[in-house]
Motif scaffolding. Structure first.
Motif, PDB file in Angstrom:
ATOM      1  N   HIS A   1     -41.210 -18.143 -10.012  1.00  0.00           N
ATOM      2  CA  HIS A   1     -41.067 -19.449  -9.354  1.00  0.00           C
ATOM      3  C   HIS A   1     -42.445 -19.996  -8.978  1.00  0.00           C
ATOM      4  CE1 HIS A   1     -40.240 -22.209  -5.953  1.00  0.00           C
ATOM      5  NE2 HIS A   1     -39.158 -22.502  -6.659  1.00  0.00           N
ATOM      6  N   GLY A   2     -43.350 -19.088  -8.640  1.00  0.00           N
ATOM      7  CA  GLY A   2     -44.688 -19.476  -8.210  1.00  0.00           C
ATOM      8  C   GLY A   2     -45.652 -19.821  -9.340  1.00  0.00           C
ATOM      9  N   ASP A   3     -45.246 -19.584 -10.585  1.00  0.00           N
ATOM     10  CA  ASP A   3     -46.133 -19.867 -11.720  1.00  0.00           C
ATOM     11  C   ASP A   3     -45.287 -20.358 -12.894  1.00  0.00           C
ATOM     12  OD1 ASP A   3     -47.909 -19.868 -13.866  1.00  0.00           O
ATOM     13  OD2 ASP A   3     -48.921 -18.027 -13.221  1.00  0.00           O
ATOM     14  N   ARG A   4     -45.072 -21.679 -12.934  1.00  0.00           N
ATOM     15  CA  ARG A   4     -44.154 -22.223 -13.951  1.00  0.00           C
ATOM     16  C   ARG A   4     -44.631 -21.976 -15.383  1.00  0.00           C
ATOM     17  NH1 ARG A   4     -44.873 -27.081 -16.228  1.00  0.00           N
ATOM     18  NH2 ARG A   4     -46.757 -28.205 -15.678  1.00  0.00           N
ATOM     19  N   HIS A   5     -45.953 -21.960 -15.589  1.00  0.00           N
ATOM     20  CA  HIS A   5     -46.470 -21.672 -16.936  1.00  0.00           C
ATOM     21  C   HIS A   5     -46.118 -20.244 -17.344  1.00  0.00           C
ATOM     22  CE1 HIS A   5     -49.341 -25.118 -16.148  1.00  0.00           C
ATOM     23  NE2 HIS A   5     -48.792 -25.440 -17.304  1.00  0.00           N
ATOM     24  N   LEU A   6     -46.322 -19.309 -16.427  1.00  0.00           N
ATOM     25  CA  LEU A   6     -46.004 -17.912 -16.724  1.00  0.00           C
ATOM     26  C   LEU A   6     -44.501 -17.744 -16.974  1.00  0.00           C
ATOM     27  CD1 LEU A   6     -47.105 -15.048 -17.026  1.00  0.00           C
ATOM     28  CD2 LEU A   6     -46.729 -14.729 -14.576  1.00  0.00           C
ATOM     29  N   ALA A   7     -43.681 -18.466 -16.224  1.00  0.00           N
ATOM     30  CA  ALA A   7     -42.228 -18.400 -16.424  1.00  0.00           C
ATOM     31  C   ALA A   7     -41.859 -18.834 -17.843  1.00  0.00           C
ATOM     32  CB  ALA A   7     -41.508 -19.269 -15.394  1.00  0.00           C
ATOM     33  N   ILE A   8     -42.480 -19.884 -18.327  1.00  0.00           N
ATOM     34  CA  ILE A   8     -42.207 -20.366 -19.692  1.00  0.00           C
ATOM     35  C   ILE A   8     -42.650 -19.310 -20.709  1.00  0.00           C
ATOM     36  CG2 ILE A   8     -42.894 -22.077 -21.447  1.00  0.00           C
ATOM     37  CD1 ILE A   8     -43.076 -24.108 -19.020  1.00  0.00           C
ATOM     38  N   VAL A   9     -43.822 -18.725 -20.491  1.00  0.00           N
ATOM     39  CA  VAL A   9     -44.344 -17.717 -21.427  1.00  0.00           C
ATOM     40  C   VAL A   9     -43.441 -16.481 -21.451  1.00  0.00           C
ATOM     41  CG1 VAL A   9     -46.275 -16.168 -21.944  1.00  0.00           C
ATOM     42  CG2 VAL A   9     -46.724 -18.546 -21.309  1.00  0.00           C
ATOM     43  N   THR A  10     -43.091 -15.950 -20.272  1.00  0.00           N
ATOM     44  CA  THR A  10     -42.299 -14.716 -20.244  1.00  0.00           C
ATOM     45  C   THR A  10     -40.861 -14.928 -20.696  1.00  0.00           C
ATOM     46  OG1 THR A  10     -41.680 -14.948 -17.915  1.00  0.00           O
ATOM     47  CG2 THR A  10     -43.658 -13.656 -18.400  1.00  0.00           C
ATOM     48  N   GLN A  11     -40.282 -16.072 -20.367  1.00  0.00           N
ATOM     49  CA  GLN A  11     -38.861 -16.271 -20.654  1.00  0.00           C
ATOM     50  C   GLN A  11     -38.598 -16.879 -22.031  1.00  0.00           C
ATOM     51  OE1 GLN A  11     -38.639 -14.290 -17.626  1.00  0.00           O
ATOM     52  NE2 GLN A  11     -36.641 -14.871 -18.368  1.00  0.00           N
ATOM     53  N   LEU A  12     -39.553 -17.637 -22.563  1.00  0.00           N
ATOM     54  CA  LEU A  12     -39.312 -18.302 -23.851  1.00  0.00           C
ATOM     55  C   LEU A  12     -40.257 -17.836 -24.956  1.00  0.00           C
ATOM     56  CD1 LEU A  12     -38.720 -21.971 -22.623  1.00  0.00           C
ATOM     57  CD2 LEU A  12     -37.047 -20.147 -22.918  1.00  0.00           C
ATOM     58  N   GLU A  13     -41.546 -17.912 -24.701  1.00  0.00           N
ATOM     59  CA  GLU A  13     -42.509 -17.661 -25.778  1.00  0.00           C
ATOM     60  C   GLU A  13     -42.560 -16.198 -26.225  1.00  0.00           C
ATOM     61  OE1 GLU A  13     -43.758 -20.041 -27.563  1.00  0.00           O
ATOM     62  OE2 GLU A  13     -42.851 -21.500 -26.207  1.00  0.00           O
ATOM     63  N   LEU A  14     -42.442 -15.262 -25.287  1.00  0.00           N
ATOM     64  CA  LEU A  14     -42.456 -13.848 -25.680  1.00  0.00           C
ATOM     65  C   LEU A  14     -41.262 -13.506 -26.555  1.00  0.00           C
ATOM     66  CD1 LEU A  14     -43.582 -12.068 -22.388  1.00  0.00           C
ATOM     67  CD2 LEU A  14     -44.876 -12.252 -24.505  1.00  0.00           C
ATOM     68  N   ARG A  15     -40.169 -14.242 -26.400  1.00  0.00           N
ATOM     69  CA  ARG A  15     -38.931 -13.963 -27.161  1.00  0.00           C
ATOM     70  C   ARG A  15     -39.048 -14.389 -28.622  1.00  0.00           C
ATOM     71  NH1 ARG A  15     -35.490 -12.914 -22.498  1.00  0.00           N
ATOM     72  NH2 ARG A  15     -37.123 -12.835 -20.962  1.00  0.00           N
ATOM     73  N   GLN A  16     -39.983 -15.282 -28.881  1.00  0.00           N
ATOM     74  CA  GLN A  16     -40.100 -15.821 -30.237  1.00  0.00           C
ATOM     75  C   GLN A  16     -41.101 -15.036 -31.086  1.00  0.00           C
ATOM     76  OE1 GLN A  16     -40.598 -20.118 -30.244  1.00  0.00           O
ATOM     77  NE2 GLN A  16     -39.600 -20.204 -28.245  1.00  0.00           N
ATOM     78  N   SER A  17     -41.603 -13.977 -30.527  1.00  0.00           N
ATOM     79  CA  SER A  17     -42.597 -13.188 -31.254  1.00  0.00           C
ATOM     80  C   SER A  17     -41.916 -12.248 -32.253  1.00  0.00           C
ATOM     81  CB  SER A  17     -43.454 -12.401 -30.256  1.00  0.00           C
ATOM     82  OG  SER A  17     -42.630 -11.641 -29.404  1.00  0.00           O
ATOM     83  N   ASN A  18     -42.705 -11.682 -33.127  1.00  0.00           N
ATOM     84  CA  ASN A  18     -42.155 -10.791 -34.153  1.00  0.00           C
ATOM     85  C   ASN A  18     -41.721  -9.449 -33.547  1.00  0.00           C
ATOM     86  OD1 ASN A  18     -44.369  -8.906 -34.138  1.00  0.00           O
ATOM     87  ND2 ASN A  18     -45.555 -10.398 -35.304  1.00  0.00           N
ATOM     88  N   LYS A  19     -41.045  -8.645 -34.362  1.00  0.00           N
ATOM     89  CA  LYS A  19     -40.461  -7.387 -33.894  1.00  0.00           C
ATOM     90  C   LYS A  19     -41.517  -6.425 -33.344  1.00  0.00           C
ATOM     91  CE  LYS A  19     -37.114  -3.929 -35.385  1.00  0.00           C
ATOM     92  NZ  LYS A  19     -36.344  -3.399 -36.503  1.00  0.00           N
ATOM     93  N   ASP A  20     -42.648  -6.309 -34.022  1.00  0.00           N
ATOM     94  CA  ASP A  20     -43.706  -5.413 -33.586  1.00  0.00           C
ATOM     95  C   ASP A  20     -44.249  -5.835 -32.219  1.00  0.00           C
ATOM     96  OD1 ASP A  20     -45.763  -3.322 -33.847  1.00  0.00           O
ATOM     97  OD2 ASP A  20     -47.136  -5.023 -34.041  1.00  0.00           O
ATOM     98  N   LEU A  21     -44.431  -7.129 -32.054  1.00  0.00           N
ATOM     99  CA  LEU A  21     -44.936  -7.664 -30.801  1.00  0.00           C
ATOM    100  C   LEU A  21     -43.923  -7.434 -29.679  1.00  0.00           C
ATOM    101  CD1 LEU A  21     -47.452  -9.092 -29.838  1.00  0.00           C
ATOM    102  CD2 LEU A  21     -46.379 -11.272 -30.370  1.00  0.00           C
ATOM    103  N   ARG A  22     -42.654  -7.637 -29.962  1.00  0.00           N
ATOM    104  CA  ARG A  22     -41.605  -7.406 -28.953  1.00  0.00           C
ATOM    105  C   ARG A  22     -41.556  -5.933 -28.556  1.00  0.00           C
ATOM    106  NH1 ARG A  22     -38.498 -10.991 -31.994  1.00  0.00           N
ATOM    107  NH2 ARG A  22     -37.210  -9.309 -32.771  1.00  0.00           N
ATOM    108  N   TYR A  23     -41.772  -5.044 -29.513  1.00  0.00           N
ATOM    109  CA  TYR A  23     -41.804  -3.610 -29.226  1.00  0.00           C
ATOM    110  C   TYR A  23     -42.939  -3.300 -28.249  1.00  0.00           C
ATOM    111  CZ  TYR A  23     -42.242   1.414 -29.774  1.00  0.00           C
ATOM    112  OH  TYR A  23     -42.338   2.759 -29.508  1.00  0.00           O
ATOM    113  N   ARG A  24     -44.105  -3.882 -28.492  1.00  0.00           N
ATOM    114  CA  ARG A  24     -45.258  -3.656 -27.619  1.00  0.00           C
ATOM    115  C   ARG A  24     -45.025  -4.248 -26.221  1.00  0.00           C
ATOM    116  NH1 ARG A  24     -50.390  -5.428 -30.751  1.00  0.00           N
ATOM    117  NH2 ARG A  24     -51.442  -4.503 -28.967  1.00  0.00           N
TER     118      ARG A  24
END
Length: 193
Positions: free
Chosen positions: A95-118
């Motif tokens: 809640h305190g960092d809207r940019h980080l919320a977007i990155v953790t909740q949306l952008e990390l999900r769109q990464s490839n399988k290897d990246l998601r594993y890491r």
């Protein structure tokens, strides 16, 4: 170590903003460098590529958050209260960092399988903390002794995660922090004997 170098944190913080505003695939290293106030080449002194930047963002930010949770649950309180502290801390963190919320909740999900594993490797420390709260709650009779820890962990983390994702997808139009008590109540109802 790279993390001790002066511009490392600047680059990580800039990457959060650039990835949130442009999306991971459109977040060019040159945009991250500009946001960080460094030359493009400086980025490569710290990171091999954009993928490394994303992993580092998650590792650094999650590491900070895990410390917050560790401090919150160190208190002499019940497992039920520790679970609330974890939920509330997670909501407050994003809640305190809207940019980080977007990155953790949306952008990390769109990464490839290897990246998601890491990324999942980085998440493990958080999940270990959650497991410790669940085990303590079972041992002290606060939670049902028949609970499957693995399933309970997935239920708790999944509920927290989906609540935050929904908040991000709705352009953060409502107060996420007000949802913590209700999320806690619903989860507890599923774990009591």
């Amino acid at each position: 170590m790279k993390r001790d170098k002066p511009k490392y944190k600047q680059i990580v913080d800039a990457a959060v903003i650039v990835i949130a505003e442009n999306g991971y695939h459109q977040a060019q290293v040159s945009k991250i460098a500009k946001e960080a106030g460094v030359a493009d080449g400086t980025i490569y002194l710290y990171f091999k590529n954009k993928e490394e930047i994303l992993i580092s963002v998650f590792r650094e930010k999650m590491g900070d958050f895990v410390e917050i949770v560790k401090n919150a649950i160190k208190k002499e309180i019940t497992a039920t209260e520790k679970l609330y502290e974890m939920i509330d801390s997670h909501f407050r963190w994003l809640h305190g960092d809207r940019h980080l919320a977007i990155v953790t909740q949306l952008e990390l999900r769109q990464s490839n399988k290897d990246l998601r594993y890491r990324i999942n490797e980085v998440l493990k420390e958080y999940l270990v903390l959650l497991d410790s709260i669940l085990k303590e709650g079972i041992e002290k009779g606060e939670f049902d002794e028949k609970i499957d820890i693995r399933l309970a962990r997935q239920m708790v983390f999944g509920t927290i995660d989906e609540t935050i994702t929904s908040w991000v997808m709705n352009d953060q139009k409502y107060d996420l922090l007000k949802l913590a008590p209700e999320v806690h109540r619903l989860i507890l109802n599923g774990m009591k004997s």
